[in-house]
Scaffold this motif. Structure first.
Motif, PDB file in Angstrom:
ATOM      1  N   VAL A 298      83.492 -20.844  61.844  1.00 14.59           N
ATOM      2  CA  VAL A 298      84.201 -21.639  62.210  1.00 14.59           C
ATOM      3  C   VAL A 298      84.733 -21.503  63.490  1.00 14.59           C
ATOM      4  O   VAL A 298      84.378 -22.789  64.122  1.00 14.59           O
ATOM      5  N   PHE A 299      83.758 -19.934  63.809  1.00 12.91           N
ATOM      6  CA  PHE A 299      83.922 -19.692  65.046  1.00 12.91           C
ATOM      7  C   PHE A 299      82.810 -20.119  65.736  1.00 12.91           C
ATOM      8  O   PHE A 299      82.613 -20.564  66.974  1.00 12.91           O
ATOM      9  N   GLY A 300      81.854 -20.391  64.742  1.00  9.37           N
ATOM     10  CA  GLY A 300      80.407 -21.233  65.443  1.00  9.37           C
ATOM     11  C   GLY A 300      80.540 -22.395  65.805  1.00  9.37           C
ATOM     12  O   GLY A 300      79.765 -23.618  66.286  1.00  9.37           O
ATOM     13  N   ARG A 301      81.775 -23.123  65.671  1.00  2.00           N
ATOM     14  CA  ARG A 301      81.454 -23.917  65.266  1.00  2.00           C
ATOM     15  C   ARG A 301      81.929 -24.868  66.685  1.00  2.00           C
ATOM     16  O   ARG A 301      81.730 -26.291  68.095  1.00  2.00           O
ATOM     17  N   SER A 302      82.455 -23.647  67.857  1.00  4.38           N
ATOM     18  CA  SER A 302      82.289 -23.868  69.420  1.00  4.38           C
ATOM     19  C   SER A 302      81.984 -23.037  69.522  1.00  4.38           C
ATOM     20  O   SER A 302      81.389 -23.262  71.126  1.00  4.38           O
ATOM     21  N   SER A 303      80.704 -21.879  69.692  1.00  4.99           N
ATOM     22  CA  SER A 303      79.745 -21.520  69.824  1.00  4.99           C
ATOM     23  C   SER A 303      78.372 -20.946  68.963  1.00  4.99           C
ATOM     24  O   SER A 303      78.549 -19.676  68.397  1.00  4.99           O
ATOM     25  N   PRO A 304      77.705 -21.386  68.885  1.00  2.00           N
ATOM     26  CA  PRO A 304      76.812 -21.842  67.585  1.00  2.00           C
ATOM     27  C   PRO A 304      75.841 -20.467  67.753  1.00  2.00           C
ATOM     28  O   PRO A 304      75.535 -19.762  66.678  1.00  2.00           O
ATOM     29  N   SER A 305      75.579 -19.986  69.095  1.00  2.00           N
ATOM     30  CA  SER A 305      74.374 -19.109  69.836  1.00  2.00           C
ATOM     31  C   SER A 305      74.793 -17.941  69.628  1.00  2.00           C
ATOM     32  O   SER A 305      74.585 -16.870  68.532  1.00  2.00           O
ATOM     33  N   LEU A 306      76.391 -17.541  69.498  1.00  2.00           N
ATOM     34  CA  LEU A 306      77.187 -15.592  68.881  1.00  2.00           C
ATOM     35  C   LEU A 306      76.984 -15.837  67.906  1.00  2.00           C
ATOM     36  O   LEU A 306      76.543 -15.173  67.365  1.00  2.00           O
ATOM     37  N   SER A 307      76.846 -17.293  66.352  1.00  2.00           N
ATOM     38  CA  SER A 307      76.467 -16.964  65.260  1.00  2.00           C
ATOM     39  C   SER A 307      76.085 -16.521  65.006  1.00  2.00           C
ATOM     40  O   SER A 307      75.164 -15.460  64.053  1.00  2.00           O
ATOM     41  N   PHE A 308      75.008 -17.425  65.385  1.00  2.00           N
ATOM     42  CA  PHE A 308      73.417 -16.782  64.806  1.00  2.00           C
ATOM     43  C   PHE A 308      72.618 -15.406  65.356  1.00  2.00           C
ATOM     44  O   PHE A 308      71.704 -14.806  64.780  1.00  2.00           O
ATOM     45  N   LEU A 309      73.851 -14.898  66.389  1.00  2.00           N
ATOM     46  CA  LEU A 309      72.894 -13.738  67.362  1.00  2.00           C
ATOM     47  C   LEU A 309      74.055 -12.631  65.894  1.00  2.00           C
ATOM     48  O   LEU A 309      73.314 -11.233  66.167  1.00  2.00           O
ATOM     49  N   VAL A 310      75.322 -12.745  65.819  1.00  2.00           N
ATOM     50  CA  VAL A 310      74.902 -11.857  64.914  1.00  2.00           C
ATOM     51  C   VAL A 310      74.860 -11.657  63.770  1.00  2.00           C
ATOM     52  O   VAL A 310      74.461 -10.432  63.019  1.00  2.00           O
ATOM     53  N   PHE A 311      74.129 -12.917  63.096  1.00  2.00           N
ATOM     54  CA  PHE A 311      73.789 -12.509  61.681  1.00  2.00           C
ATOM     55  C   PHE A 311      71.903 -12.127  62.126  1.00  2.00           C
ATOM     56  O   PHE A 311      72.067 -11.380  61.139  1.00  2.00           O
ATOM     57  N   GLY A 312      71.509 -12.281  62.913  1.00  2.00           N
ATOM     58  CA  GLY A 312      70.463 -11.714  62.823  1.00  2.00           C
ATOM     59  C   GLY A 312      70.481  -9.749  63.727  1.00  2.00           C
ATOM     60  O   GLY A 312      69.751  -9.887  62.744  1.00  2.00           O
ATOM     61  N   VAL A 313      71.880  -9.500  64.019  1.00  2.00           N
ATOM     62  CA  VAL A 313      71.421  -7.963  64.536  1.00  2.00           C
ATOM     63  C   VAL A 313      72.384  -7.579  63.391  1.00  2.00           C
ATOM     64  O   VAL A 313      71.474  -6.201  63.010  1.00  2.00           O
ATOM     65  N   LEU A 314      72.716  -8.031  61.996  1.00  2.00           N
ATOM     66  CA  LEU A 314      73.277  -7.899  61.263  1.00  2.00           C
ATOM     67  C   LEU A 314      72.157  -7.409  60.187  1.00  2.00           C
ATOM     68  O   LEU A 314      71.555  -6.298  59.126  1.00  2.00           O
ATOM     69  N   SER A 315      71.172  -8.202  60.221  1.00  2.00           N
ATOM     70  CA  SER A 315      70.044  -8.357  58.813  1.00  2.00           C
ATOM     71  C   SER A 315      69.120  -7.225  59.653  1.00  2.00           C
ATOM     72  O   SER A 315      68.384  -7.008  58.142  1.00  2.00           O
ATOM     73  N   ILE A 316      68.341  -7.169  60.765  1.00  2.00           N
ATOM     74  CA  ILE A 316      67.591  -6.324  61.016  1.00  2.00           C
ATOM     75  C   ILE A 316      68.695  -4.797  60.957  1.00  2.00           C
ATOM     76  O   ILE A 316      67.400  -4.088  60.422  1.00  2.00           O
ATOM     77  N   ILE A 317      69.414  -4.367  61.026  1.00  2.00           N
ATOM     78  CA  ILE A 317      69.885  -3.375  60.744  1.00  2.00           C
ATOM     79  C   ILE A 317      69.898  -2.870  58.812  1.00  2.00           C
ATOM     80  O   ILE A 317      70.120  -1.496  58.319  1.00  2.00           O
ATOM     81  N   SER A 318      70.477  -4.138  58.308  1.00  2.00           N
ATOM     82  CA  SER A 318      69.788  -3.803  56.625  1.00  2.00           C
ATOM     83  C   SER A 318      68.880  -3.828  56.473  1.00  2.00           C
ATOM     84  O   SER A 318      68.428  -2.158  55.515  1.00  2.00           O
ATOM     85  N   GLY A 319      67.967  -4.047  57.180  1.00  2.00           N
ATOM     86  CA  GLY A 319      66.645  -3.535  56.935  1.00  2.00           C
ATOM     87  C   GLY A 319      65.646  -2.002  57.328  1.00  2.00           C
ATOM     88  O   GLY A 319      65.371  -1.700  56.484  1.00  2.00           O
TER      89      GLY A 319
END
Length: 531
Positions: free
Chosen positions: A470-491
């Motif tokens: 929902v927040f990404g509707r106004s700031s898509p780039s931030l949503s993709f950044l959070v997804f990316g960082v969390l995925s790398i941490i899980s790895g």
């Protein structure tokens, strides 16, 4: 030679000429590692994953924000408002009608936009609680098969009731109930499928169920498009399928897990199931065969002291290596659950046709499952999972550079769609492999519980992801950044887990601890000899 050895063991145990074998040994030596009977069983069980997919992904369409609006007559002529938030109530309407989605019907925009994330968030919270409940029931008195049956019937009922929701609050409550109900499908189907398979095929068969999840993913836009003007109709259609499956497929044709039957003391029933599998594979079990119930030195010692009254789950939390392993699995699962489900729900922020984008993502599930199945046969679980998680993270971060903030009217970037699809395929691979990994990390008497704990961590991550969407509707780039960082941490977190490729499935915590300890000592001795 092996048969003579087992007969000797039987005589030493005071059971005459009985041939005592573990379930693993019976499957490998007499039933067959993966024959026609197991293929039928796995296929029939895995069909339920279609409904799991429908329940989870239906909100992509039912809770989607409409893309366009129009004036009612000439009431808003001359206005300069760029969005509906600047319009007076009653002067405009959604182009697709107010019944096209819950957002359109209940006005979940502008200052109420974060309410749109509530149904999906509580759905995943329901899944979290349901995972704990169904995990315990499936390991306890209910069993794997009846847990799947209960889950499917409750899923059908809650989906149907959801279509009658009068407001966002009742709708959210029913979505919570639906999430709770469907939790048993994903957990129990995976365990029920893999517990009758030889170790060589376990990884591939574990992946098999995800093909059906992908099939459900792919079918959702095909069902949603004809019902695009009424979100309630979509819910009613998908509620019929799990009910039909429960009555006509699951109940008459699917067998209970012989491992669970053995652990529950029902060895004759377990042997009957294995005998039926062997017959369908064109084989026959020895007439003097009996199943060896797993025991261990630790178990014998503690029972002599009168201290072995604790349940398997209580013993798990009192076993240091199991707690450490479970904690790492759950932390890893939280990040992957957040990313896997979040990326699917985030498709509307790509500025492409919603139905086309969902179809593309669904199609990426298929090569993800296929690639995962092939690689599981020849690579280590830990390396495959971590590599997939890293690729997901890099893809999400790259998507940042193609995001268009506040530009809903324009067509999305094709490179962004391609990168997002690649990242989703990697996330799907990581998600699928993590389930197989968890099955192999823990023994039979707590396996369903441990998979349910993984499921809870995945659902916890998933329950937070709609807020970011929902927040990404106004700031898509931030949503993709959070997804990316969390995925790398899980790895990175997964690198602390042990490797399980080609390891047997153990029956109890004590047995697994002993066997893994012996294996570690053998490896250490082998290294010393080489030096």
């Amino acid at each position: 030679m092996d048969e003579e050895k087992h007969q000797l063991v039987g005589k030493q145990n005071g059971v005459g000429d009985k041939l005592q074998l573990t379930v693993d040994e019976v499957v490998e030596e007499y039933v067959g590692s993966f024959g026609f009977s197991q293929l039928v069983q796995v296929t029939l069980v895995s069909i339920a994953r279609i409904f799991d997919s429908h329940c989870t992904l239906v909100t992509i369409f039912t809770d989607a924000q409409p893309q366009s609006w129009r004036c009612i007559g000439h009431k808003c002529s001359g206005t300069t408002a760029a969005s509906v938030c600047g319009m007076k109530p009653g002067t405009w309407e959604w182009s697709g009608g107010n019944t096209s989605s819950t957002i359109a019907e209940w006005g979940l925009v502008c200052d109420r936009r974060f309410l749109a994330a509530l149904p999906t968030s509580v759905y995943f919270l329901g899944s979290l609680i349901g995972s704990a409940v169904f995990g315990r029931l499936a390991d306890g008195h209910l069993g794997r098969k009846r847990a799947v049956l209960a889950s499917c019937l409750l899923t059908a009922a809650t989906i149907f009731l959801t279509s009658f929701s009068p407001n966002i609050w009742v709708y959210s409550l029913l979505r919570f109930a639906n999430g709770f109900s469907r939790a048993g499908i994903g957990i129990c189907c995976l365990v029920l499928s893999t517990e009758t398979i030889g170790r060589k095929w376990r990884g591939q068969v574990g992946q098999f169920g995800f093909f059906f999840f992908a099939a459900g993913f792919l079918s959702i836009p095909l069902i949603a498009y004809p019902t695009r003007n009424c979100w309630r109709t979509l819910y009613r259609i998908i509620s019929i399928l799990p009910l039909f499956y429960s009555i006509f497929i699951l109940t008459p044709f699917v067998a209970e897990s012989p491992r669970w039957l053995l652990v529950r003391g029902r060895s004759e029933e377990a042997l009957d199931v294995l005998r039926r599998y062997a017959g369908m594979n064109g084989r026959e079990l020895p007439p003097n065969l009996c199943l060896l119930k797993p025991t261990s030195t630790n178990e014998t010692m503690t029972s002599c002291k009168g201290e072995n009254n604790a349940s398997p789950i209580e013993r798990l939390w009192n076993t240091r290596w199991a707690v450490r392993r479970m904690t790492m699995v759950m932390l890893t699962g939280f990040g992957i659950g957040f990313v896997y489900y979040g990326v699917q729900l985030n498709v509307e922020n790509l500025n492409f046709n919603l139905y086309l984008t969902v179809v593309i993502n669904a199609m990426m599930e298929i090569p993800a499952v296929f690639i995962g199945s092939v690689l599981l046969a020849c690579t280590n679980r830990r390396m495959l999972f971590s590599t997939s998680a890293f690729l997901t993270g890099i893809s999400c971060i790259l998507c940042m550079f193609f995001s268009r903030t506040g530009d809903k009217g324009k067509r999305g970037s094709l490179p962004q769609l391609m990168i997002e699809a690649t990242g989703f395929m990697a996330a799907s691979t990581a998600f699928d492999v993590l389930y197989i990994y968890c099955v192999e990390l823990f023994p039979t008497n707590v396996r369903n519980f441990c998979v349910s704990m993984l499921r809870q961590s995945l659902m916890l991550g998933a329950s937070i992801s709609p807020l970011l969407v929902v927040f990404g509707r106004s700031s898509p780039s931030l949503s993709f950044l959070v997804f990316g960082v969390l995925s790398i941490i899980s790895g990175f977190l997964s690198l602390w887990l042990p490797e399980t490729r080609n390891c047997p499935l153990y029956e109890t915590l004590e047995q697994q601890e002993e066997e893994e300890m012996l294996g570690s000592e053998s490896m250490a001795l082998g290294k010393k000899v080489q030096m």
